[in-house]
Design a protein around this motif. Sequence first.
Motif, PDB file in Angstrom:
ATOM      1  N   GLN A  45       8.359  12.696  -9.459  1.00  0.00           N
ATOM      2  CA  GLN A  45       8.117  14.105  -9.173  1.00  0.00           C
ATOM      3  C   GLN A  45       8.417  14.497  -7.735  1.00  0.00           C
ATOM      4  O   GLN A  45       8.347  15.680  -7.388  1.00  0.00           O
ATOM      5  N   ALA A  46       8.760  13.543  -6.885  1.00  0.00           N
ATOM      6  CA  ALA A  46       9.100  13.849  -5.498  1.00  0.00           C
ATOM      7  C   ALA A  46      10.304  12.991  -5.091  1.00  0.00           C
ATOM      8  O   ALA A  46      10.388  11.824  -5.481  1.00  0.00           O
ATOM      9  N   PRO A  47      11.237  13.539  -4.345  1.00  0.00           N
ATOM     10  CA  PRO A  47      12.450  12.790  -3.989  1.00  0.00           C
ATOM     11  C   PRO A  47      12.208  11.757  -2.887  1.00  0.00           C
ATOM     12  O   PRO A  47      11.347  11.935  -2.021  1.00  0.00           O
ATOM     13  N   GLY A  48      12.982  10.679  -2.953  1.00  0.00           N
ATOM     14  CA  GLY A  48      13.017   9.713  -1.867  1.00  0.00           C
ATOM     15  C   GLY A  48      11.676   9.135  -1.479  1.00  0.00           C
ATOM     16  O   GLY A  48      10.852   8.779  -2.315  1.00  0.00           O
ATOM     17  N   GLY A  49      11.446   9.074  -0.166  1.00  0.00           N
ATOM     18  CA  GLY A  49      10.226   8.477   0.361  1.00  0.00           C
ATOM     19  C   GLY A  49       8.972   9.202  -0.066  1.00  0.00           C
ATOM     20  O   GLY A  49       7.902   8.592  -0.172  1.00  0.00           O
ATOM     21  N   ALA A  50       9.071  10.492  -0.328  1.00  0.00           N
ATOM     22  CA  ALA A  50       7.891  11.241  -0.771  1.00  0.00           C
ATOM     23  C   ALA A  50       7.401  10.724  -2.118  1.00  0.00           C
ATOM     24  O   ALA A  50       6.195  10.663  -2.370  1.00  0.00           O
ATOM     25  N   GLY A  51       8.315  10.351  -2.994  1.00  0.00           N
ATOM     26  CA  GLY A  51       7.935   9.796  -4.285  1.00  0.00           C
ATOM     27  C   GLY A  51       7.236   8.461  -4.134  1.00  0.00           C
ATOM     28  O   GLY A  51       6.231   8.187  -4.816  1.00  0.00           O
ATOM     29  N   THR A  52       7.744   7.636  -3.237  1.00  0.00           N
ATOM     30  CA  THR A  52       7.110   6.345  -2.979  1.00  0.00           C
ATOM     31  C   THR A  52       5.698   6.533  -2.452  1.00  0.00           C
ATOM     32  O   THR A  52       4.756   5.859  -2.880  1.00  0.00           O
ATOM     33  N   ARG A  53       5.532   7.469  -1.536  1.00  0.00           N
ATOM     34  CA  ARG A  53       4.202   7.732  -0.976  1.00  0.00           C
ATOM     35  C   ARG A  53       3.254   8.301  -2.037  1.00  0.00           C
ATOM     36  O   ARG A  53       2.060   7.972  -2.062  1.00  0.00           O
ATOM     37  N   ALA A  54       3.782   9.138  -2.929  1.00  0.00           N
ATOM     38  CA  ALA A  54       2.945   9.709  -3.990  1.00  0.00           C
ATOM     39  C   ALA A  54       2.455   8.621  -4.938  1.00  0.00           C
ATOM     40  O   ALA A  54       1.289   8.605  -5.342  1.00  0.00           O
ATOM     41  N   ALA A  55       3.343   7.691  -5.288  1.00  0.00           N
ATOM     42  CA  ALA A  55       2.950   6.592  -6.166  1.00  0.00           C
ATOM     43  C   ALA A  55       1.939   5.687  -5.475  1.00  0.00           C
ATOM     44  O   ALA A  55       0.964   5.243  -6.086  1.00  0.00           O
ATOM     45  N   ALA A  56       2.154   5.417  -4.193  1.00  0.00           N
ATOM     46  CA  ALA A  56       1.217   4.574  -3.444  1.00  0.00           C
ATOM     47  C   ALA A  56      -0.148   5.235  -3.325  1.00  0.00           C
ATOM     48  O   ALA A  56      -1.191   4.568  -3.431  1.00  0.00           O
ATOM     49  N   CYS A  57      -0.154   6.532  -3.141  1.00  0.00           N
ATOM     50  CA  CYS A  57      -1.418   7.273  -3.047  1.00  0.00           C
ATOM     51  C   CYS A  57      -2.176   7.202  -4.365  1.00  0.00           C
ATOM     52  O   CYS A  57      -3.392   6.978  -4.382  1.00  0.00           O
ATOM     53  N   LEU A  58      -1.467   7.383  -5.481  1.00  0.00           N
ATOM     54  CA  LEU A  58      -2.115   7.290  -6.784  1.00  0.00           C
ATOM     55  C   LEU A  58      -2.640   5.881  -7.015  1.00  0.00           C
ATOM     56  O   LEU A  58      -3.756   5.703  -7.530  1.00  0.00           O
ATOM     57  N   ALA A  59      -1.865   4.874  -6.624  1.00  0.00           N
ATOM     58  CA  ALA A  59      -2.326   3.489  -6.784  1.00  0.00           C
ATOM     59  C   ALA A  59      -3.622   3.251  -6.019  1.00  0.00           C
ATOM     60  O   ALA A  59      -4.549   2.599  -6.510  1.00  0.00           O
ATOM     61  N   ALA A  60      -3.710   3.810  -4.813  1.00  0.00           N
ATOM     62  CA  ALA A  60      -4.936   3.663  -4.020  1.00  0.00           C
ATOM     63  C   ALA A  60      -6.109   4.374  -4.686  1.00  0.00           C
ATOM     64  O   ALA A  60      -7.234   3.859  -4.711  1.00  0.00           O
ATOM     65  N   GLU A  61      -5.861   5.553  -5.248  1.00  0.00           N
ATOM     66  CA  GLU A  61      -6.923   6.290  -5.938  1.00  0.00           C
ATOM     67  C   GLU A  61      -7.398   5.522  -7.176  1.00  0.00           C
ATOM     68  O   GLU A  61      -8.604   5.451  -7.453  1.00  0.00           O
ATOM     69  N   LEU A  62      -6.457   4.961  -7.913  1.00  0.00           N
ATOM     70  CA  LEU A  62      -6.814   4.181  -9.096  1.00  0.00           C
ATOM     71  C   LEU A  62      -7.653   2.977  -8.704  1.00  0.00           C
ATOM     72  O   LEU A  62      -8.679   2.683  -9.320  1.00  0.00           O
ATOM     73  N   SER A  63      -7.227   2.281  -7.679  1.00  0.00           N
ATOM     74  CA  SER A  63      -7.939   1.084  -7.234  1.00  0.00           C
ATOM     75  C   SER A  63      -9.352   1.426  -6.772  1.00  0.00           C
ATOM     76  O   SER A  63     -10.325   0.739  -7.103  1.00  0.00           O
ATOM     77  N   ALA A  64      -9.471   2.525  -6.012  1.00  0.00           N
ATOM     78  CA  ALA A  64     -10.785   2.924  -5.499  1.00  0.00           C
ATOM     79  C   ALA A  64     -11.735   3.369  -6.600  1.00  0.00           C
ATOM     80  O   ALA A  64     -12.956   3.319  -6.429  1.00  0.00           O
ATOM     81  N   SER A  65     -11.186   3.778  -7.735  1.00  0.00           N
ATOM     82  CA  SER A  65     -12.019   4.291  -8.818  1.00  0.00           C
ATOM     83  C   SER A  65     -12.661   3.188  -9.649  1.00  0.00           C
ATOM     84  O   SER A  65     -13.604   3.454 -10.409  1.00  0.00           O
ATOM     85  N   LEU A  66     -12.178   1.948  -9.543  1.00  0.00           N
ATOM     86  CA  LEU A  66     -12.603   0.897 -10.457  1.00  0.00           C
ATOM     87  C   LEU A  66     -14.056   0.476 -10.253  1.00  0.00           C
ATOM     88  O   LEU A  66     -14.546   0.441  -9.126  1.00  0.00           O
ATOM     89  N   VAL A  67     -14.680   0.139 -11.341  1.00  0.00           N
ATOM     90  CA  VAL A  67     -16.056  -0.366 -11.316  1.00  0.00           C
ATOM     91  C   VAL A  67     -15.996  -1.853 -11.020  1.00  0.00           C
ATOM     92  O   VAL A  67     -15.268  -2.613 -11.689  1.00  0.00           O
ATOM     93  N   THR A  68     -16.740  -2.307 -10.023  1.00  0.00           N
ATOM     94  CA  THR A  68     -16.790  -3.733  -9.704  1.00  0.00           C
ATOM     95  C   THR A  68     -17.869  -4.398 -10.547  1.00  0.00           C
ATOM     96  O   THR A  68     -19.049  -4.027 -10.477  1.00  0.00           O
ATOM     97  N   ARG A  69     -17.445  -5.387 -11.360  1.00  0.00           N
ATOM     98  CA  ARG A  69     -18.392  -6.026 -12.267  1.00  0.00           C
ATOM     99  C   ARG A  69     -18.671  -7.473 -11.900  1.00  0.00           C
ATOM    100  O   ARG A  69     -19.221  -8.234 -12.655  1.00  0.00           O
ATOM    101  N   GLY A  70     -18.202  -7.881 -10.694  1.00  0.00           N
ATOM    102  CA  GLY A  70     -18.487  -9.239 -10.257  1.00  0.00           C
ATOM    103  C   GLY A  70     -17.663 -10.293 -10.956  1.00  0.00           C
ATOM    104  O   GLY A  70     -18.058 -11.457 -11.035  1.00  0.00           O
ATOM    105  N   LEU A  71     -16.460  -9.900 -11.445  1.00  0.00           N
ATOM    106  CA  LEU A  71     -15.597 -10.867 -12.130  1.00  0.00           C
ATOM    107  C   LEU A  71     -14.670 -11.529 -11.154  1.00  0.00           C
ATOM    108  O   LEU A  71     -14.295 -10.927 -10.172  1.00  0.00           O
TER     109      LEU A  71
END
Length: 216
Positions: free
Chosen positions: A190-216
């Motif tokens: 949805q974004a050209p060039g480096g902006a697309g890479t940054r958008a994907a990285a931002c979403l990856a960080a949001e996904l990671s931060a959302s996870l429930v830690t279950r001690g696994l």
Amino acid sequence: MPCADPVMDGPVIRAATEQSLAAGFRMRDAFLAARLLSTNSPANLLIMTYWGPVAAYGPARFAYEAKDAGAAGVIVPDLPADETAIWLAATRSVGIHTVLLPQHGADDAELTRIGASGGGMIYAPGLPGLTGSTDPLAVDLETFVQRARDLTSLPVGVGIGVSSPERARAVSAYADVVIVGSALIRAYQQAPGGAGTRAAACLAAELSASLVTRGL
């Protein structure tokens, strides 16, 4: 890994596949990317592909090069029953896992067979259908994950339909692994060039931060 006939994939991954193939993608490109990722990250690396490219490349050769590139395993969602023995022999000979994907609603016998044949983890579909779907996750998903874990003694990852931090958090409460593909590719597209890479990285960080830690 780009494939000419991605039978399980929806329009987002299909478009990315077509773009990669049109740009001249070759198998060596995937193994080079795998080597760079495995060298620069402490995490285990899995390569996801369909059987067609593996068969064309040669199962033994593919398994060897995957291992050489640093992969811990390979996900082959459409592995044919009559090719399973050949592929498992190839992966076991080099010491990497085959991650299998059961059909949604697979019975106990099928899950037990997959647990005996595969390794690394089980890839459980979050809903029936193609990748990239935004339909609600299966109502019996948590029960299916627990049944797969009990019958196989393997960690269970959930993918297909996990498209947002909210869904990732919900799934992480009972699954061992949260798998996201189409949403990250969509953010990139949805974004050209480096902006697309940054958008994907931002979403990856949001996904990671959302996870429930279950001690696994």
